[in-house]
Design a protein around this motif. Sequence first.
Motif, PDB file in Angstrom:
ATOM      1  N   THR A  25       0.838  -1.207   0.000  1.00  0.00           N
ATOM      2  CA  THR A  25       0.000   0.000   0.000  1.00  0.00           C
ATOM      3  C   THR A  25       0.870   1.252   0.000  1.00  0.00           C
ATOM      4  OG1 THR A  25      -1.753  -1.170   1.184  1.00  0.00           O
ATOM      5  CG2 THR A  25      -1.846   1.227   1.216  1.00  0.00           C
ATOM      6  N   SER A  29       0.891   3.645  -3.733  1.00  0.00           N
ATOM      7  CA  SER A  29      -0.101   4.492  -3.056  1.00  0.00           C
ATOM      8  C   SER A  29      -1.146   5.078  -3.983  1.00  0.00           C
ATOM      9  CB  SER A  29       0.621   5.623  -2.307  1.00  0.00           C
ATOM     10  OG  SER A  29       1.394   6.402  -3.215  1.00  0.00           O
ATOM     11  N   SER A  32      -6.072   2.039  -3.724  1.00  0.00           N
ATOM     12  CA  SER A  32      -6.608   1.885  -2.376  1.00  0.00           C
ATOM     13  C   SER A  32      -6.107   0.597  -1.732  1.00  0.00           C
ATOM     14  CB  SER A  32      -8.139   1.872  -2.418  1.00  0.00           C
ATOM     15  OG  SER A  32      -8.607   0.716  -3.095  1.00  0.00           O
ATOM     16  N   THR A 155      -8.339   7.322  -6.606  1.00  0.00           N
ATOM     17  CA  THR A 155      -7.874   7.077  -5.243  1.00  0.00           C
ATOM     18  C   THR A 155      -7.489   8.385  -4.566  1.00  0.00           C
ATOM     19  OG1 THR A 155      -7.053   4.886  -5.868  1.00  0.00           O
ATOM     20  CG2 THR A 155      -6.194   5.831  -3.834  1.00  0.00           C
ATOM     21  N   ASP A 156      -6.777   9.235  -5.287  1.00  0.00           N
ATOM     22  CA  ASP A 156      -6.321  10.501  -4.722  1.00  0.00           C
ATOM     23  C   ASP A 156      -7.491  11.447  -4.452  1.00  0.00           C
ATOM     24  OD1 ASP A 156      -3.680  12.289  -4.389  1.00  0.00           O
ATOM     25  OD2 ASP A 156      -5.251  13.510  -5.281  1.00  0.00           O
ATOM     26  N   SER A 159      -9.466  10.423  -1.493  1.00  0.00           N
ATOM     27  CA  SER A 159      -8.707  10.767  -0.292  1.00  0.00           C
ATOM     28  C   SER A 159      -8.864  12.250   0.049  1.00  0.00           C
ATOM     29  CB  SER A 159      -7.231  10.430  -0.498  1.00  0.00           C
ATOM     30  OG  SER A 159      -6.461  10.817   0.624  1.00  0.00           O
ATOM     31  N   GLN A 160      -8.826  13.115  -0.971  1.00  0.00           N
ATOM     32  CA  GLN A 160      -9.009  14.549  -0.718  1.00  0.00           C
ATOM     33  C   GLN A 160     -10.386  14.845  -0.144  1.00  0.00           C
ATOM     34  OE1 GLN A 160      -7.555  17.487  -3.597  1.00  0.00           O
ATOM     35  NE2 GLN A 160      -6.527  15.853  -4.722  1.00  0.00           N
ATOM     36  N   GLN A 162     -12.216  12.723   1.626  1.00  0.00           N
ATOM     37  CA  GLN A 162     -12.260  12.195   2.990  1.00  0.00           C
ATOM     38  C   GLN A 162     -11.482  13.072   3.957  1.00  0.00           C
ATOM     39  OE1 GLN A 162     -10.776   8.222   2.258  1.00  0.00           O
ATOM     40  NE2 GLN A 162     -12.813   7.385   1.881  1.00  0.00           N
ATOM     41  N   GLU A 163     -10.387  13.659   3.472  1.00  0.00           N
ATOM     42  CA  GLU A 163      -9.575  14.530   4.324  1.00  0.00           C
ATOM     43  C   GLU A 163     -10.122  15.959   4.380  1.00  0.00           C
ATOM     44  OE1 GLU A 163      -5.776  14.231   2.500  1.00  0.00           O
ATOM     45  OE2 GLU A 163      -5.426  12.161   3.168  1.00  0.00           O
TER      46      GLU A 163
END
Length: 327
Positions: A25, A29, A32, A155-156, A159-160, A162-163
Amino acid sequence: MAERIVKEAQVPFDLGGNRFDQIATELFSDYSRSRIQSWIKEGALIVDGKVTKPKEKLFGGEMVSLDVVVEAQETHEAQEMALDIVYEDNDIMVVNKPTGLVVHPAVGNRDGTLMNAILYHAPETAHIPRAGIVHRLDKETTGLMVVAKTLAAQTDLVSQLQERSMGREYEAISIGVMTGGGIVDEPIGRHPHNRQKQAVEPIHGKHAVTHYRLVERFTNHTHIRLKLETGRTHQIRVHMAFIQYPLIGDPQYGGRLKMPKACTPELREALRTFRRQALHAKRLELAHPVTGEWMAWEVDLPEDMQKLIEALKADTSESERKESEYL
C-alpha cells in the motif's frame, strides 16, 4: 474494455518488518488498500516472483511486482450526450452539470445520466468504479463536478474528499431574510419516517458542517454562498431548512410554495415557475492528483437562477420605493 497495469518496486529497508499488504500500500499508493489486498489474493501482486500472503512480513530489499488486467467495471451503456466540460486532461475532467441531469443510473433512470455521457466521452473510465465519479450533485442542482479518468486519480480524489481538503462552494437562494452568516454543525441521517428524505438526526446522524455567508438580502429572501466541510446527502438543503431558511423551489425540504405579501407580479411569476431547488455548485478547488498543483474553477450561475435574482432585485427596489413614498 480492459486496462493492464504493470509496475515494480523494491521494498525499502526501513519498511522491513511490516506486513506485505501494508508495504504494498505504501509502494503503490496510487491505489486503495482494499484494491491492493485483492490483487495480492489474486496473485497479481507478488514478491520476488512468488505469490505471498498479505500478512507475511518482509525484510526489506525484496522486489514487489504488479501485473494485473483491470476489466471494465461499468456495464452501463455509453451514450453520446452534450457535456459542458470546464477542464480536462489525461487524469481528470471537470464538468458543469445542468439541471435535470441525474448523475448515476438507477431504477427509473437507467440511461441519459451523467455516467452514460462520461462513458461515451472517456471510454477509459469504464474500468473505474462509478466511471470515475467521486462525488455527486442532486438531479436538479447545477454546477461543478470532478471526474477521475484513472484509478490512481480516483484514489487521490477520494482521499481529498475524505480529508476535507477539496474545496466546494455553492450559491443558493433561501426563503427568509438572514441577518448574517454562520455555521450549521448538525448531524444528518435518513429521515425516520420518509426514506426518500434526510434530516438532522442528533443520535444516529453523521457529522455534517455547513458554512454560509450573505451575498445579498432581498425583501423576503437571501442570496447566500455556502462552503461544505462534509458531504452528506442533501446536506445544504437539510441544514438550511433546519435553521428555517429553506431553499426556494425545494419541495422536499421547503414545503409548499408561499407567495410573499405585496410582491411584484414579475416576482410572483418567477417564483411560480422556478421548479427546482435554487442551488448551484459554483466553485471547486483541489490538488491535481498527479502533479499536486492546486487548481480552482468557478462557473456563473445558470440562467434560471440569474433571472430569479433579477426578479428579486426588482421586487426589493419596488418595495423600497413604496416604503420611501409612505414615509
